[in-house]
Design an enzyme around this catalytic site. Sequence first.
Site, mmCIF file in Angstrom:
data_model
loop_
_atom_site.group_PDB
_atom_site.id
_atom_site.type_symbol
_atom_site.label_atom_id
_atom_site.label_comp_id
_atom_site.label_asym_id
_atom_site.label_seq_id
_atom_site.Cartn_x
_atom_site.Cartn_y
_atom_site.Cartn_z
ATOM 1 N N TYR A 50 0.978 -1.194 0.081
ATOM 2 C CA TYR A 50 0.445 0.189 0.319
ATOM 3 C C TYR A 50 0.875 1.309 -0.338
ATOM 4 C CZ TYR A 50 -3.193 3.312 1.403
ATOM 5 O OH TYR A 50 -4.167 4.264 1.722
ATOM 6 N N ASP B 203 9.319 3.189 -0.359
ATOM 7 C CA ASP B 203 8.465 3.351 0.295
ATOM 8 C C ASP B 203 8.353 3.370 1.854
ATOM 9 O OD1 ASP B 203 6.121 4.949 1.987
ATOM 10 O OD2 ASP B 203 4.601 3.188 0.569
ATOM 11 N N LYS C 2 3.626 9.530 9.400
ATOM 12 C CA LYS C 2 3.919 8.488 10.274
ATOM 13 C C LYS C 2 5.143 9.476 11.149
ATOM 14 C CE LYS C 2 0.839 5.206 8.480
ATOM 15 N NZ LYS C 2 1.212 4.269 7.401
HETATM 16 C C1 LIG Z 1 -0.028 4.958 5.852
HETATM 17 C C2 LIG Z 1 1.031 4.411 4.926
HETATM 18 C C3 LIG Z 1 0.918 5.236 3.458
HETATM 19 C C4 LIG Z 1 -0.078 6.338 3.335
HETATM 20 O O1 LIG Z 1 0.268 7.266 4.006
HETATM 21 P P1 LIG Z 1 -1.369 8.702 4.797
HETATM 22 O O2 LIG Z 1 -0.401 9.505 5.963
HETATM 23 O O3 LIG Z 1 -2.426 7.677 5.486
HETATM 24 O O4 LIG Z 1 -1.705 9.364 3.300
HETATM 25 C C5 LIG Z 1 1.951 4.686 2.236
HETATM 26 N N1 LIG Z 1 2.476 4.207 1.933
HETATM 27 C C6 LIG Z 1 2.834 3.114 3.655
HETATM 28 C C7 LIG Z 1 3.836 2.303 3.030
HETATM 29 C C8 LIG Z 1 2.032 3.099 4.670
HETATM 30 O O5 LIG Z 1 2.215 2.658 5.642
#
Ligand SMILES: *Cc1c(COP(=O)(O)O)cnc(C)c1O
Length: 435
Positions: free
Chosen positions: A144, A243, A271
Amino acid sequence: MNTQLSEKLFEEAKKYIPGGVNSPVRAFKSVGGTPLFISKGYGSKMIDVDGNEFIDFIGSWGPHLFGHNPPFIKQAILNALENGTSFGAPTELEVKIAQLITELVPSIEMIRMVNSGTEATMSAIRAARGFTGKDKIIKFEGCYHGHGDFFLIKAGSGALTFGVPTSPGVTKGNAADTLIAEFNNIDSFKKLIKENKSSYGNTIAAVIIEPVVGNMGTVIPKENFLKELRDICSEEGIILIFDEVMTGFRLSKGGAQELFNVKPDLTTFGKIIGGGLPVGAYGGRRDIMEMISPSGPIYQAGTLSGNPIAMSAGYAALSYIKNHPEIYDTLEKNSAYLENGIREGIKSLGKNYQLNRIGSMMTLFFTEEPVMDYKSALKSDTQLFARYFHEMLNRGIYLPPSQFEAMFVSTAHSIEDLEKTINASNEALRKVLAN
Ligand SMILES: *Cc1c(COP(=O)(O)O)cnc(C)c1O
């Protein structure tokens, strides 16, 4: 457990907010029941509006490496508030946090702050496309990367060639530019490159990956998988994007890339980088980042990007990490303790459910076959998970309300918290397997 007020609030919320929530997974849809409305968090605990207290393993879905509302972050926010909330002009703190990130994560030569993980990944893809002049991207099934159009794509039926949208509103054009490979399967990646060559070379701008996956539950890369990915990208002129929105500053101070010793071209953060406030960032190679506006032609902007309150929280979190590198040893030790306790409980019931853990991320999959990619994750018994989730909740343990998420241990979890969690897990497992 009395959840009267939560139920009432949820009914009210559904009148004004789609599904009653501002982000889908909060709605408990995959486990059933009413989401709890939270009134307060402190340390390892959360309290809902009916006064129930929980040991929390979601940590706001990743940001709370130090538990809820740690005093040093709270104080930093309060101090920043004294001077105003937003200026739309550069501040010294933005320079300091950029310096600090480049120090903690060596692959980052330059960085741009944004307001969410989604914004970070969308911007990193644009940077890669602008830099290479190519259009297509490769992602891995089950990873994701936020809700950007070209990430909401799954593998088309049968062959791993063109993707298909997973959401209405995503165009066929977006789907056609996103190719899907299988995590932990380097051949599936090689095949896509081979299939997408023109007379000038391959047509792929970038590959984006969660180097350790959290978003199909915790899935760990096989030996050499990330290194091979790196080598192929270097040979083929494809921008490798890690990511690390979830893994950054969680698995080590330098994230998964430090742990696996693989250097991506670009990295996305979110995060933990915001210390609990809405922050994302993307950065990496100087030659790519210098293409970003205003130093280069690739446009990307944000009214509230680098917001002083958010930066003060992020800077406090990252400074703490820099000054207390020993937290990762503690997190490893405590997480291993929790893992072993839960594992013994599973074994004693004659089961072989898969518990994937790396550092302070872990997922108990209700399947007895190893989980190493999306297909194997999908073998989990999600109904059994849903019952386990509610048994845990009834025992005061707040897990992510989906089989396909990671639970997080924070530095605020005490050994007593973890013991309580192990006992609850053993009881919950016995209960769900008895009927
Ligand atoms: C949470 C997450 C996102 C998205 O971040 P948001 O702040 O919710 O837009 C993208 N990539 C990874 C790996 C994530 O865990």
